[in-house]
Design a protein around this motif. Structure first.
Motif, mmCIF file in Angstrom:
data_model
loop_
_atom_site.group_PDB
_atom_site.id
_atom_site.type_symbol
_atom_site.label_atom_id
_atom_site.label_comp_id
_atom_site.label_asym_id
_atom_site.label_seq_id
_atom_site.Cartn_x
_atom_site.Cartn_y
_atom_site.Cartn_z
ATOM 1 N N GLU A 247 0.826 -1.212 0.000
ATOM 2 C CA GLU A 247 0.000 0.000 0.000
ATOM 3 C C GLU A 247 0.857 1.258 0.000
ATOM 4 O O GLU A 247 0.541 2.241 -0.675
ATOM 5 C CB GLU A 247 -0.943 0.005 1.210
ATOM 6 C CG GLU A 247 -2.009 1.078 1.136
ATOM 7 C CD GLU A 247 -3.121 0.899 2.152
ATOM 8 O OE1 GLU A 247 -4.174 1.536 1.993
ATOM 9 O OE2 GLU A 247 -2.962 0.099 3.103
ATOM 10 N N ASP A 251 1.060 4.175 -2.913
ATOM 11 C CA ASP A 251 0.909 5.595 -2.576
ATOM 12 C C ASP A 251 2.086 6.405 -3.106
ATOM 13 O O ASP A 251 1.916 7.488 -3.664
ATOM 14 C CB ASP A 251 0.779 5.770 -1.061
ATOM 15 C CG ASP A 251 0.458 7.207 -0.676
ATOM 16 O OD1 ASP A 251 -0.341 7.851 -1.387
ATOM 17 O OD2 ASP A 251 1.004 7.698 0.323
ATOM 18 N N ASP A 252 3.310 5.893 -2.936
ATOM 19 C CA ASP A 252 4.503 6.608 -3.398
ATOM 20 C C ASP A 252 4.504 6.798 -4.908
ATOM 21 O O ASP A 252 4.913 7.840 -5.415
ATOM 22 C CB ASP A 252 5.775 5.848 -2.984
ATOM 23 C CG ASP A 252 6.140 6.099 -1.529
ATOM 24 O OD1 ASP A 252 5.493 6.945 -0.882
ATOM 25 O OD2 ASP A 252 7.072 5.439 -1.025
ATOM 26 N N ARG A 255 0.087 7.730 -6.044
ATOM 27 C CA ARG A 255 -0.585 8.721 -5.199
ATOM 28 C C ARG A 255 -2.027 8.328 -4.863
ATOM 29 O O ARG A 255 -2.942 8.563 -5.656
ATOM 30 C CB ARG A 255 -0.591 10.107 -5.852
ATOM 31 C CG ARG A 255 0.734 10.850 -5.786
ATOM 32 C CD ARG A 255 1.044 11.312 -4.367
ATOM 33 N NE ARG A 255 2.373 11.891 -4.290
ATOM 34 C CZ ARG A 255 2.610 13.195 -4.235
ATOM 35 N NH1 ARG A 255 1.608 14.038 -4.220
ATOM 36 N NH2 ARG A 255 3.831 13.639 -4.156
ATOM 37 N N ILE A 256 -2.213 7.721 -3.733
ATOM 38 C CA ILE A 256 -3.554 7.413 -3.249
ATOM 39 C C ILE A 256 -4.161 8.719 -2.745
ATOM 40 O O ILE A 256 -3.570 9.400 -1.912
ATOM 41 C CB ILE A 256 -3.515 6.361 -2.122
ATOM 42 C CG1 ILE A 256 -2.942 5.044 -2.654
ATOM 43 C CG2 ILE A 256 -4.900 6.144 -1.532
ATOM 44 C CD1 ILE A 256 -2.691 3.989 -1.594
ATOM 45 N N LYS A 257 -5.309 9.072 -3.271
ATOM 46 C CA LYS A 257 -5.946 10.328 -2.887
ATOM 47 C C LYS A 257 -7.334 10.034 -2.339
ATOM 48 O O LYS A 257 -8.180 9.490 -3.036
ATOM 49 C CB LYS A 257 -6.041 11.269 -4.100
ATOM 50 C CG LYS A 257 -6.543 12.651 -3.743
ATOM 51 C CD LYS A 257 -6.590 13.547 -4.958
ATOM 52 C CE LYS A 257 -7.105 14.931 -4.581
ATOM 53 N NZ LYS A 257 -7.261 15.810 -5.744
ATOM 54 N N VAL A 261 -7.307 5.434 -5.980
ATOM 55 C CA VAL A 261 -6.106 5.603 -6.810
ATOM 56 C C VAL A 261 -6.507 5.491 -8.274
ATOM 57 O O VAL A 261 -7.450 4.771 -8.626
ATOM 58 C CB VAL A 261 -5.037 4.537 -6.452
ATOM 59 C CG1 VAL A 261 -5.483 3.138 -6.840
ATOM 60 C CG2 VAL A 261 -3.701 4.862 -7.089
ATOM 61 N N ARG A 289 -2.231 -5.621 1.144
ATOM 62 C CA ARG A 289 -1.917 -4.221 1.446
ATOM 63 C C ARG A 289 -0.788 -4.071 2.457
ATOM 64 O O ARG A 289 0.040 -3.158 2.350
ATOM 65 C CB ARG A 289 -3.170 -3.489 1.941
ATOM 66 C CG ARG A 289 -3.690 -3.987 3.270
ATOM 67 C CD ARG A 289 -5.059 -3.472 3.625
ATOM 68 N NE ARG A 289 -5.167 -2.022 3.527
ATOM 69 C CZ ARG A 289 -6.293 -1.347 3.732
ATOM 70 N NH1 ARG A 289 -7.396 -1.996 4.047
ATOM 71 N NH2 ARG A 289 -6.320 -0.050 3.640
ATOM 72 N N THR A 574 1.899 7.756 7.633
ATOM 73 C CA THR A 574 2.276 6.997 6.436
ATOM 74 C C THR A 574 1.621 5.614 6.462
ATOM 75 O O THR A 574 1.275 5.100 7.521
ATOM 76 C CB THR A 574 3.801 6.803 6.361
ATOM 77 O OG1 THR A 574 4.216 5.979 7.463
ATOM 78 C CG2 THR A 574 4.532 8.132 6.411
ATOM 79 N N PHE A 575 1.498 5.006 5.281
ATOM 80 C CA PHE A 575 0.941 3.658 5.210
ATOM 81 C C PHE A 575 1.880 2.641 5.857
ATOM 82 O O PHE A 575 1.434 1.594 6.319
ATOM 83 C CB PHE A 575 0.642 3.275 3.759
ATOM 84 C CG PHE A 575 -0.618 3.891 3.233
ATOM 85 C CD1 PHE A 575 -1.852 3.584 3.804
ATOM 86 C CD2 PHE A 575 -0.600 4.786 2.175
ATOM 87 C CE1 PHE A 575 -3.032 4.157 3.333
ATOM 88 C CE2 PHE A 575 -1.772 5.354 1.684
ATOM 89 C CZ PHE A 575 -2.988 5.039 2.277
ATOM 90 N N ILE A 599 -3.162 11.525 5.030
ATOM 91 C CA ILE A 599 -2.162 10.496 4.730
ATOM 92 C C ILE A 599 -0.961 11.218 4.128
ATOM 93 O O ILE A 599 -1.117 12.112 3.295
ATOM 94 C CB ILE A 599 -2.712 9.453 3.730
ATOM 95 C CG1 ILE A 599 -3.888 8.678 4.355
ATOM 96 C CG2 ILE A 599 -1.610 8.506 3.285
ATOM 97 C CD1 ILE A 599 -3.537 7.776 5.529
ATOM 98 N N ASN A 601 3.537 11.071 2.997
ATOM 99 C CA ASN A 601 4.762 10.323 2.684
ATOM 100 C C ASN A 601 5.875 11.349 2.483
ATOM 101 O O ASN A 601 5.640 12.553 2.637
ATOM 102 C CB ASN A 601 4.570 9.420 1.453
ATOM 103 C CG ASN A 601 4.128 10.181 0.212
ATOM 104 O OD1 ASN A 601 4.283 11.407 0.125
ATOM 105 N ND2 ASN A 601 3.577 9.480 -0.763
#
Length: 614
Positions: A247, A251-252, A255-257, A261, A289, A574-575, A599, A601
């Motif tokens: 996960e 995100d990195d 980009r999970i928004k 995603v 995840r 962070t995740f 969230i 990073n």
């Protein structure tokens, strides 16, 4: 032993928060009766979509929806409604629109809905622009957005920069009200632990709200027990490390928004992009995840074989069995198959991108920095990264990680690396370096810090030229690194014989390939196991931060709720930390609920510090 573990308690249903927010918004919209157009701030569009979609808004007299942009608007409606964050630029823009309509002789009704609250400055701007009497305003107390069963976000990414760089405290009351809302619906919460100045201020404000409330909740069984509040600046190391759980990597890279995603053509293997929600409803994602990326491919291939065997069951079925299969199983299998193909595509894309970036070399450098080995070699690699102009944000991340693990850079290294960075990426980044210094992310050791008593004595016996050489030699040893001291005290760097087992990890270090246990998570583990801050006195001294713990209500007999902990990250979470604490929860029989301002990073933190588009 696993057999001795307590089962983690079940989580409360946080979807009630969505229903509450939706009902409040509908009530506010209906305060302006009749057809109206709704203008939404771009950053509120994704959170709003999770609460009330277009069809719901249309049912409540919203005629047309627009994105609020810094340009004139063309609407035939006589009633305009604006849904915005309480930001100066948006209020000024709306005031200009109202004045333009007045100048054109148009008579319209205007309503501004501020989310999650209105600040005094907003009214001042409306008054200064001469439109205060032409506009009605309301607050939409949309504090909490459940992104998943155990993640609640306030969707306030600006909180980090506002507080930790600018010292702006305006959002602290918002967090306090969020906690109060959780306490009202799912409490009463029994005890609070906290570390950090922002956490302390937030708690003090929340305590005032609790004292003002007259409702007594002693009789009801609470869903939530403990609260643990932590400032982002207590642990900067963790967000500056490369994420390697699935996960975190998604995100990195993608980009999970707001819990969703968008996978582009390189993932979907078609000419279009696909936007999906990433949560526990997605069975495939739910199982991978929190896994280290090295385990994900083998899981996905096994999953593909299992799905195929379930499809193959159709062979040899009679009509009745086939009817049951189509009505009960086929739809679920098709959905699972679709998600499986997307996650396989995402993994392939991640592999390609990480190979291009010499990912293994970067990880090796990070691990050396965390352990304090081959620092000069690491600096050479960072210089190469800067001079090759690989990525301005990645270069900054490595510089910050070097500074944080070494407790600041010696003056010579700081000047050299800063000069190379500015030459590579542009002198406009001077302000960025100033911001990073103010926030404590990238600092320079002062001469007084670098010199030691030993150096001073030796310096009297040798020439000035020799003193200079000795200063360089001693500087990395002279000042005890706070991170090194904290790491030693808490055992943040696991000592293992042979390779770390990532398939069946034994501690939270697996989220960083066995190289490092997140500091924030280790502090929480220590406090929760000991049920106090005892034994962390030296760590607190090195962190130069304040900790507190207070009983909110009499300790209740509901053990399940006492083992459900709300972890409040002020400044972003962070995740990797979420995955680590989920692992810890399984180990010690606790359930964590993550309440975060947003969230985050490394890229988001550093972009918020950057004064120029990189």
């Amino acid at each position: 032993m696993a057999s001795d573990r307590l089962d983690a308690p079940a989580l409360p249903d946080f979807t009630i928060l969505k229903r509450l927010a939706r009902d409040q918004l509908i009530y506010l919209l209906e305060q302006l009766p009749g057809k109206k157009d709704l203008f939404i701030e771009p950053e509120l569009m994704s959170p709003l979509d999770r609460i009330a979609n277009v069809s719901i808004l249309k049912q409540h007299d919203i005629d047309k929806l627009y994105k609020l942009e810094n340009k004139p608007i063309y609407s035939n409606s006589e009633q305009l409604c604006f849904l915005i964050r309480p930001r100066v630029k948006h209020v000024k823009h709306i005031a200009n629109l109202v004045n333009a309509d007045k100048k054109a002789g148009l008579s319209k009704k205007y309503k501004i809905i501020f989310s999650p609250q209105k600040f005094y400055a907003c009214d001042m701007i409306l008054e200064e622009e001469g439109v205060f009497g032409d506009v009605t305003s309301d607050e939409w107390p949309f504090y909490l957005l459940p992104l998943d069963d155990d993640i609640i976000s306030m969707e306030l990414p600006e909180f980090y920069r506002d507080y930790f760089l600018e010292g702006e405290q305006r959002w602290i009351g918002t967090v306090a009200r969020s906690l109060n809302l959780l306490n009202t619906i799912f409490g009463p919460m029994s005890k609070v632990y906290g570390i950090g100045r922002c956490a302390k201020m937030t708690y003090e404000m929340w305590k005032e709200l609790l004292e003002d409330e007259e409702v007594v909740q002693k009789e009801r069984k609470p869903d939530l027990g403990l609260v643990f509040m932590i400032d982002r600046d207590v642990d900067y190391i963790t967000p500056m490390c490369s994420q390697v759980v699935y996960e975190g990597l998604v995100d990195d890279i993608f980009r999970i928004k707001c819990g969703s995603v968008e996978f582009g053509p390189e993932v979907t293997s078609s000419d279009r992009s696909v936007k999906i929600l990433l949560n526990s409803q997605d069975k495939v994602f739910g199982e991978i995840r929190n896994e280290h990326f090295s385990n994900v491919f083998s899981f996905l291939s096994q999953k593909a074989r299992n799905l195929q065997s379930q499809y193959d069951k159709r062979r040899g079925m009679d009509i009745k069995q086939m009817k049951t299969f189509v009505s009960q199983e086929l739809k679920g299998l098709k959905q699972e198959h679709r998600m499986l193909s997307l996650h396989i595509g995402a993994c392939e894309s991640i592999m390609k991108k990480k190979t291009k970036q010499d990912f293994q070399e970067l990880l090796k450098t990070e691990h050396s920095l965390l352990e304090g080995f081959d620092i000069r070699e690491c600096i050479n690699l960072i210089e190469e990264h800067i001079n090759r102009q690989v990525s301005p944000i990645e270069s900054l991340r490595l510089l910050c990680l070097l500074s944080l693990t070494e407790n600041g850079l010696i003056a010579k290294d700081y000047r050299s690396l800063k000069t190379q960075y500015l030459q590579s990426y542009g002198s406009e980044h001077l302000l960025t370096f100033s911001n990073l210094k103010r926030a404590g992310l990238l600092t320079e050791q002062t001469p007084t810090e670098a010199l030691t008593a030993v150096e001073s004595r030796v310096g009297k016996l040798v020439t000035d030229k020799a003193v200079g050489k000795l200063t360089d030699a001693f500087s990395s040893l002279a000042k005890k690194s706070h991170f090194r001291g904290i790491s030693k005290k808490l055992g943040l760097i696991p000592r293992v014989d042979g390779d770390y087992d990532l398939k069946t990890p034994r501690d939270m270090a697996y989220v960083f390939s066995g190289a490092y246990i997140p500091l924030s998570c280790k502090i929480m583990e220590h406090v929760l196991v000991r049920k106090s801050w005892a034994g962390l006195e030296e760590v607190m001294r090195l962190l130069n931060n304040i900790e507190f713990s207070e009983q909110l209500t009499e300790r209740n007999s509901f053990q399940d709720s006492y083992r459900t902990i709300v972890v409040v990250f002020l400044g972003g979470c962070t995740f990797s930390e979420i995955s680590a604490l989920r692992f810890l929860g399984k180990e010690i029989g606790y359930r964590f609920v993550f309440l975060t301002t947003a969230i985050t990073n490394s890229a988001r933190i550093l972009e918020s510090m950057t004064e120029t588009k990189s």
